[in-house]
Design a protein around this motif. Structure first.
Motif, short mmCIF file in Angstrom:
data_model
loop_
_atom_site.label_atom_id
_atom_site.label_comp_id
_atom_site.label_asym_id
_atom_site.label_seq_id
_atom_site.Cartn_x
_atom_site.Cartn_y
_atom_site.Cartn_z
N ASP A 1 -35.52 47.95 17.50
CA ASP A 1 -35.17 46.93 18.49
C ASP A 1 -34.55 45.71 17.80
OD1 ASP A 1 -35.56 46.16 21.48
OD2 ASP A 1 -36.28 44.39 20.37
N ARG B 1 -30.72 44.27 18.38
CA ARG B 1 -30.46 42.87 18.72
C ARG B 1 -29.55 42.20 17.69
NH1 ARG B 1 -35.03 40.14 18.28
NH2 ARG B 1 -36.54 41.83 18.03
N ASP C 1 -34.30 36.77 20.09
CA ASP C 1 -35.07 37.69 20.91
C ASP C 1 -34.27 37.94 22.19
OD1 ASP C 1 -35.40 35.42 22.52
OD2 ASP C 1 -37.43 35.03 21.79
N TRP C 2 -34.81 38.76 23.08
CA TRP C 2 -34.05 39.14 24.28
C TRP C 2 -33.76 37.94 25.18
CZ3 TRP C 2 -31.28 43.28 24.49
CH2 TRP C 2 -31.66 44.42 23.77
N ASP C 3 -34.72 37.05 25.34
CA ASP C 3 -34.49 35.87 26.19
C ASP C 3 -33.37 35.00 25.61
OD1 ASP C 3 -36.44 36.63 27.97
OD2 ASP C 3 -38.02 35.41 27.05
N LEU D 1 -30.96 36.04 23.66
CA LEU D 1 -29.70 36.77 23.83
C LEU D 1 -29.14 36.56 25.23
CD1 LEU D 1 -30.28 40.19 22.02
CD2 LEU D 1 -28.60 38.44 21.40
N ASN D 2 -30.02 36.62 26.23
CA ASN D 2 -29.57 36.40 27.61
C ASN D 2 -29.03 34.98 27.78
OD1 ASN D 2 -30.23 38.98 28.54
ND2 ASN D 2 -32.34 38.41 28.99
N TRP E 1 -32.58 50.79 26.14
CA TRP E 1 -31.75 49.59 26.00
C TRP E 1 -30.60 49.54 27.00
CZ3 TRP E 1 -31.63 51.23 20.27
CH2 TRP E 1 -32.74 50.73 19.61
N GLN F 1 -30.84 46.50 29.45
CA GLN F 1 -30.66 45.20 28.79
C GLN F 1 -29.20 44.96 28.41
OE1 GLN F 1 -33.14 47.37 28.08
NE2 GLN F 1 -34.90 46.35 27.10
#
Length: 402
Positions: free
Chosen positions: A192, A196, A222-224, A226-227, A294, A297
């Motif tokens: 993961d 990323r 992290d994913w947040d 990245l968003n 993924w 996402q």
């Protein structure tokens, strides 16, 4: 690629290498065979060693491994801006190794060309030259990251051909780290984090060139985060309909003689096929369960990027289209490259396809005729882009763009 391996196995033994194509002459082949046989007559016979057995094949240890080791020296990572920073951080975090970037052009390419026949795809002498350049600077052992593939294309043989050249030059202190791209999610630590890291580079490339440095995160988000980054980039207006670029990754992101960067400097917006999506497609074709998680996402990031997104709105639908266009094909991720070029051709002003000159996969893609209805131009890269090449590209941009 096989010629390097054959030469390594033969050592000092004489052998004849004949290349033929549709223009070959049977008389010419016979002449070469006769000349070879005649040359053997002048060589003194070598007696076989005692207890010789034809079936007793000697097995040599290899310097090609799947993962780096912290006690084998620093790890050189391919310099693919803006991915380089984040791929190095990933390697340092999960493998606890010191990393250095390895440039793919300039002096390194000259060194690589000196060990090749000039018929290899451009990435091979670039990779080989980068290693030889590093070897001139590093007196101690070091490691070099060269991903390989399982498909029927030359890139799957790069590590072994490089190893043959290194062995011939007595560079046994160089260890080649060559994980297979198709199985990365199942065999690397924290996949993961790796995904990323690649996504971060793709998001940065969606931003205008003059803002990329300021928008680049220091660490792997992290994913947040990245968003949030995708949303920030998506809020930047697009001034003109972008031109799309799809192709073999090393030529798309590094070995393109600066053509894409020059087009951006001229004010053209570019959709680059995302490296993360390229890998995701390869992993899905290989049946990776991890990659399937993924999908959503990746699509979310595309929605947040809005008009700046080069991500597919329907990744699984793109795979379905690839099944119709090029079923069962395995080589340099050609299924993705063809389906992605078709997809971007519907939303972009035109499509540029990039690949090493003479690449077999590109020949196959062209033979399908799948892009015949799309405004597209192929860039066959061999580090010799010149004024005549620019003239042809500028003519395409002037006459054929939507």
């Amino acid at each position: 690629m096989l010629s390097y391996l054959f030469r390594k196995e033969m050592g000092e033994k004489p052998y004849l290498h004949i290349e033929v194509d549709e223009h070959f002459s049977p008389v010419g082949v016979i002449t070469r065979i006769e000349a070879f046989l005649q040359s053997l007559e002048s060589r003194s016979s070598q007696p076989l060693p005692d207890h010789f057995k034809l079936t007793a094949v000697e097995h040599c240890s290899t310097k090609v491994v799947d993962t780096p080791e912290s006690n084998h020296g620093p790890l050189y990572v391919l310099d693919l801006p803006p991915f380089t920073t984040y791929l190095r951080k990933y390697a340092e975090m999960v493998w606890n190794v010191e990393t250095h970037p390895m440039p793919l052009g300039g002096t390194s390419l000259v060194l690589g060309r000196g060990e090749t026949s000039s018929k290899e795809y451009l990435p091979f002498p670039a990779l080989l030259g980068g290693i030889l350049n590093a070897a001139e600077k590093e007196s101690d052992p070091f490691q070099m990251l060269i991903p390989s593939t399982q498909g029927a294309e030359a890139d799957g043989q790069y590590p072994w051909a490089v190893e043959a050249v290194l062995a011939n030059r007595g560079l046994g202190r160089v260890t080649l780290v060559s994980p297979e791209l198709e199985t990365l999610p199942e065999h690397v630590p924290d996949p993961d984090l790796l995904f990323r890291a690649v996504l971060t580079g793709d998001l940065i490339l969606c931003a205008p060139p003059e803002q990329r440095s300021a928008l680049s995160p220091h660490d792997i988000p992290d994913w947040d985060s990245l968003n949030a980054l995708a949303s920030q980039i998506g809020s930047i207006p697009v001034k003109s309909q972008p031109l799309a670029a799809v192709g073999e990754p090393l030529t798309l992101f590094a070995l393109n003689d600066g053509v894409l960067e020059t087009l951006e400097q001229q004010g053209r917006s570019l959709y680059r096929a995302p490296l993360s999506e390229y890998l995701w497609f390869l992993w899905r074709d290989s049946g990776s369960v991890t990659a399937a998680s993924w999908t959503e996402q990746m699509a979310d990031l595309g929605r947040l990027l809005r008009e700046r997104s080069s991500f597919s709105k329907d990744p699984e639908g793109m795979r379905t289209a690839a099944d119709q266009l090029l079923p069962g094909f395995a080589g340099a991720n050609g299924r993705y490259r063809l389906a992605k070029a078709r997809e971007l051709g519907r939303t972009s002003a035109g499509v540029l396809t990039l690949a090493p000159r003479y690449e077999n996969t590109e020949t196959v893609l062209d033979m399908t005729g799948a892009l015949d209805g799309t405004s597209h131009f192929h860039l066959a890269m061999d580090s010799d882009w010149d004024e005549s090449s620019w003239s042809r590209l500028n003519s395409f941009l002037y006459y054929y763009l939507k």
